[in-house]
Design a protein around this motif. Structure first.
Motif, PDB file in Angstrom:
ATOM      1  N   LEU A  31      43.854  32.882  29.304  1.00 45.95           N
ATOM      2  CA  LEU A  31      44.235  33.489  30.609  1.00 45.95           C
ATOM      3  C   LEU A  31      42.934  33.300  31.530  1.00 45.95           C
ATOM      4  O   LEU A  31      43.132  32.895  32.599  1.00 45.95           O
ATOM      5  N   HIS A  32      41.759  33.398  30.740  1.00 44.27           N
ATOM      6  CA  HIS A  32      40.389  33.238  31.630  1.00 44.27           C
ATOM      7  C   HIS A  32      40.344  31.729  32.053  1.00 44.27           C
ATOM      8  O   HIS A  32      39.821  31.399  33.194  1.00 44.27           O
ATOM      9  N   ASN A  33      40.641  30.973  31.062  1.00 42.91           N
ATOM     10  CA  ASN A  33      40.534  29.458  31.515  1.00 42.91           C
ATOM     11  C   ASN A  33      41.647  28.991  32.657  1.00 42.91           C
ATOM     12  O   ASN A  33      41.402  28.028  33.322  1.00 42.91           O
ATOM     13  N   MET A  34      42.633  29.704  32.663  1.00 45.79           N
ATOM     14  CA  MET A  34      43.496  29.645  33.834  1.00 45.79           C
ATOM     15  C   MET A  34      43.198  30.065  35.234  1.00 45.79           C
ATOM     16  O   MET A  34      43.790  30.288  36.205  1.00 45.79           O
ATOM     17  N   ASN A  35      41.935  30.851  34.876  1.00 41.46           N
ATOM     18  CA  ASN A  35      41.539  31.563  36.170  1.00 41.46           C
ATOM     19  C   ASN A  35      42.388  32.906  36.681  1.00 41.46           C
ATOM     20  O   ASN A  35      42.503  33.075  37.837  1.00 41.46           O
ATOM     21  N   ALA A  36      43.178  33.303  35.505  1.00 40.97           N
ATOM     22  CA  ALA A  36      44.335  34.330  35.896  1.00 40.97           C
ATOM     23  C   ALA A  36      43.510  35.548  36.272  1.00 40.97           C
ATOM     24  O   ALA A  36      42.556  36.131  35.533  1.00 40.97           O
ATOM     25  N   HIS A  37      44.157  36.317  37.129  1.00 37.90           N
ATOM     26  CA  HIS A  37      43.651  37.841  37.410  1.00 37.90           C
ATOM     27  C   HIS A  37      44.881  38.712  37.684  1.00 37.90           C
ATOM     28  O   HIS A  37      46.021  38.050  37.644  1.00 37.90           O
ATOM     29  N   THR A  38      44.643  39.885  37.761  1.00 39.36           N
ATOM     30  CA  THR A  38      45.720  40.722  37.723  1.00 39.36           C
ATOM     31  C   THR A  38      46.447  40.844  38.902  1.00 39.36           C
ATOM     32  O   THR A  38      45.873  40.587  40.080  1.00 39.36           O
ATOM     33  N   LYS A  39      47.769  41.214  38.755  1.00 40.77           N
ATOM     34  CA  LYS A  39      48.590  41.007  40.024  1.00 40.77           C
ATOM     35  C   LYS A  39      48.330  41.990  40.857  1.00 40.77           C
ATOM     36  O   LYS A  39      48.494  41.955  42.289  1.00 40.77           O
TER      37      LYS A  39
ATOM     38  N   ASN B 159      45.803  45.584  41.994  1.00 40.90           N
ATOM     39  CA  ASN B 159      44.361  46.282  41.861  1.00 40.90           C
ATOM     40  C   ASN B 159      44.210  47.069  40.724  1.00 40.90           C
ATOM     41  O   ASN B 159      45.268  48.130  40.469  1.00 40.90           O
ATOM     42  N   ILE B 160      43.166  47.165  40.073  1.00 37.90           N
ATOM     43  CA  ILE B 160      42.947  47.981  38.909  1.00 37.90           C
ATOM     44  C   ILE B 160      41.489  48.321  39.006  1.00 37.90           C
ATOM     45  O   ILE B 160      40.675  47.762  39.705  1.00 37.90           O
ATOM     46  N   THR B 161      41.033  49.327  38.421  1.00 34.85           N
ATOM     47  CA  THR B 161      39.750  49.768  38.177  1.00 34.85           C
ATOM     48  C   THR B 161      38.968  49.509  36.872  1.00 34.85           C
ATOM     49  O   THR B 161      39.309  49.736  35.800  1.00 34.85           O
ATOM     50  N   ASP B 162      37.752  48.839  37.249  1.00 29.96           N
ATOM     51  CA  ASP B 162      37.111  48.485  36.138  1.00 29.96           C
ATOM     52  C   ASP B 162      35.866  49.254  35.936  1.00 29.96           C
ATOM     53  O   ASP B 162      34.822  49.227  36.684  1.00 29.96           O
ATOM     54  N   GLY B 163      35.943  50.172  34.904  1.00 31.09           N
ATOM     55  CA  GLY B 163      34.787  51.091  34.870  1.00 31.09           C
ATOM     56  C   GLY B 163      33.371  50.514  34.386  1.00 31.09           C
ATOM     57  O   GLY B 163      32.228  51.249  34.649  1.00 31.09           O
ATOM     58  N   ARG B 164      33.556  49.184  34.107  1.00 34.05           N
ATOM     59  CA  ARG B 164      31.982  48.764  33.772  1.00 34.05           C
ATOM     60  C   ARG B 164      31.244  48.362  35.053  1.00 34.05           C
ATOM     61  O   ARG B 164      30.135  48.525  35.099  1.00 34.05           O
ATOM     62  N   THR B 165      31.921  47.899  36.145  1.00 33.99           N
ATOM     63  CA  THR B 165      31.481  47.779  37.179  1.00 33.99           C
ATOM     64  C   THR B 165      31.674  48.639  38.477  1.00 33.99           C
ATOM     65  O   THR B 165      31.220  48.700  39.620  1.00 33.99           O
TER      66      THR B 165
ATOM     67  N   PHE C 280      34.110  48.488  39.969  1.00 27.98           N
ATOM     68  CA  PHE C 280      35.059  47.646  41.129  1.00 27.98           C
ATOM     69  C   PHE C 280      36.463  47.724  40.912  1.00 27.98           C
ATOM     70  O   PHE C 280      36.982  47.712  40.076  1.00 27.98           O
ATOM     71  N   VAL C 281      37.068  47.965  42.221  1.00 27.58           N
ATOM     72  CA  VAL C 281      38.410  48.251  42.186  1.00 27.58           C
ATOM     73  C   VAL C 281      39.156  46.926  43.226  1.00 27.58           C
ATOM     74  O   VAL C 281      38.736  46.671  44.110  1.00 27.58           O
ATOM     75  N   GLY C 282      40.082  46.403  42.272  1.00 28.57           N
ATOM     76  CA  GLY C 282      40.635  45.158  42.976  1.00 28.57           C
ATOM     77  C   GLY C 282      41.461  44.363  41.587  1.00 28.57           C
ATOM     78  O   GLY C 282      41.717  44.854  40.727  1.00 28.57           O
ATOM     79  N   LYS C 283      41.507  43.170  42.239  1.00 30.43           N
ATOM     80  CA  LYS C 283      42.194  42.403  41.209  1.00 30.43           C
ATOM     81  C   LYS C 283      41.179  41.681  40.298  1.00 30.43           C
ATOM     82  O   LYS C 283      40.310  40.846  40.926  1.00 30.43           O
ATOM     83  N   GLN C 284      41.247  42.096  39.011  1.00 34.27           N
ATOM     84  CA  GLN C 284      40.452  41.640  38.157  1.00 34.27           C
ATOM     85  C   GLN C 284      40.765  40.472  37.437  1.00 34.27           C
ATOM     86  O   GLN C 284      42.090  40.178  36.893  1.00 34.27           O
TER      87      GLN C 284
ATOM     88  N   PRO D 239      38.921  40.345  27.687  1.00 29.15           N
ATOM     89  CA  PRO D 239      39.624  41.072  26.425  1.00 29.15           C
ATOM     90  C   PRO D 239      39.606  42.584  26.976  1.00 29.15           C
ATOM     91  O   PRO D 239      40.731  43.244  26.531  1.00 29.15           O
ATOM     92  N   LEU D 240      39.061  43.176  27.720  1.00 28.00           N
ATOM     93  CA  LEU D 240      39.125  44.522  28.011  1.00 28.00           C
ATOM     94  C   LEU D 240      40.264  44.603  28.994  1.00 28.00           C
ATOM     95  O   LEU D 240      41.105  45.458  29.066  1.00 28.00           O
ATOM     96  N   THR D 241      40.458  43.779  30.384  1.00 30.72           N
ATOM     97  CA  THR D 241      41.539  43.710  31.101  1.00 30.72           C
ATOM     98  C   THR D 241      42.726  43.548  30.418  1.00 30.72           C
ATOM     99  O   THR D 241      43.846  43.817  30.887  1.00 30.72           O
TER     100      THR D 241
END
Length: 354
Positions: free
Chosen positions: A198-206, A208-214, A216-220, A224-226
């Motif tokens: 997925l990362h090689n495909m430059n895929a991001h979430t459809k 917005n989600i919240t990434d507690g590491r940063t 940041f709220v948005g399309k991540q 492995p965590l996402t």
């Protein structure tokens, strides 16, 4: 910084840099050196860097000083980005895509080691941004060095289940869910393998989600965590992790539940796969395919990429933190072959992503 520093570029060899700076081995002796120019503390005032294999010198001169760079590579593919921090300081750096959306974040880097983000996606003449800021400490006299390589092709992602790469090359902020490290070590090979493709495909979430590491709220972007969050259909990073939430789930058509929809992709498994079906699939899946060896508790997932070697493929194996056994290696050199004693006759499933 009170004085306006003029952006300059000169063909100074990397060997002339101070010996206190550890230079990434990927940089040639002809690397260009540039110096930041203030004020570059916003996206709109970012220093524009249009050279490949560039070394940028800058200073974080106060706790509120922030440096932005807008970089355009002439070569499509992944760029390796490395930050070398002066002694007595801890800096964060972030990478954003052309839409100014966070791709990666790397926190609390200091002079005891180099903070490196590899595999940052960029396309020819498509810009991305880098931000450097203080996590703690700053210096009005000591410079940091930011190294940005040229694009290196698209099939590079390696995620490991294990400690020395468990921050996945993208994050080092120590805000992973409780127990996540142990859970991933015990059974995270499928999650890591799907995340690689997925990362090689430059895929991001459809959505917005919240990434507690940063925070940041948005399309991540996928890591492995996402992907773990997708598996459990979460919109906010979990407080804790459980091994019971790592196993993949399939619908009646063989599609993996949650993860594909979460990243707006179709993820399908083929049971009864063989080496022949895997190699055929590589012809139409340039970002790699996920391959399962064995069954039940005696199974392991890796990623195969098409290659020009005698095998016709290389393996990215999440089961090890040792690059020589996991990072784009011939199958016979992989953790799966050496430590798990699998052979290509033990292939049982093929997972493709489109």
């Amino acid at each position: 910084m009170n004085l306006l520093k003029k952006m300059m570029a000169s063909a100074i060899a990397v060997m002339l840099l101070t010996s206190a700076i550890c230079i990434p081995s990927s940089f040639a002796s002809s690397t260009i050196i540039s110096t930041e120019s203030e004020s570059n503390n916003t996206f709109d005032t970012a220093d524009i860097i249009s050279r490949d294999n560039v070394v940028i010198s800058g200073k974080i001169s106060s706790s509120s000083d922030v440096d932005y760079y807008r970089i355009t590579s002439s070569t499509a593919g992944y760029c390796d980005i490395t930050l070398s921090v002066p002694s007595g300081c801890n800096y964060n750096f972030y990478v954003y895509n052309a839409d100014r959306r966070t791709i990666m974040a790397y926190g609390n880097q200091n002079s005891s080691g180099i903070g490196e983000i590899a595999r940052t996606v960029s396309s020819t003449n498509t810009p991305f941004y880098i931000k450097v800021e203080s996590a703690s400490g700053y210096s009005t006299s000591k410079e940091y060095k930011l190294y940005v390589s040229s694009g290196k092709g698209l099939n590079k992602t390696w995620y490991s289940q294990w400690d020395n790469t468990l921050d996945y090359g993208d994050y080092n902020i120590n805000k992973l869910p409780t127990n996540f490290t142990k859970v991933m070590q015990n059974g995270g090979c499928a999650i890591c393998s799907i995340a690689m493709v997925l990362h090689n495909m430059n895929a991001h979430t459809k959505n917005n989600i919240t990434d507690g590491r940063t925070d940041f709220v948005g399309k991540q972007y996928a890591d492995p965590l996402t992907v773990y969050m997708a598996r459990n259909n979460l919109t906010v990073q979990p407080d804790s992790a459980s091994s019971s939430t790592l196993e993949l789930q399939y619908d009646s058509n063989g599609q993996i539940l949650n993860i594909g929809n979460y990243f707006n992709k179709t993820i399908t498994r083929k049971t009864g796969a063989t080496l022949s079906t895997v190699k055929t699939a590589l012809n139409s899946n340039p970002y790699g395919v996920v391959v399962r060896f064995g069954t039940g508790n005696n199974s392991h997932y890796v990623v195969f990429y098409k290659a020009s070697n005698s095998d016709g493929f290389v393996v990215y194996d999440p089961g090890t933190g040792t690059a020589s056994k996991g990072n784009g290696v011939p199958f016979n050199n992989s953790y799966a072959a050496i430590n798990r004693s699998f052979t290509t006759n033990d292939i049982t499933e093929l997972i493709t992503i489109s």
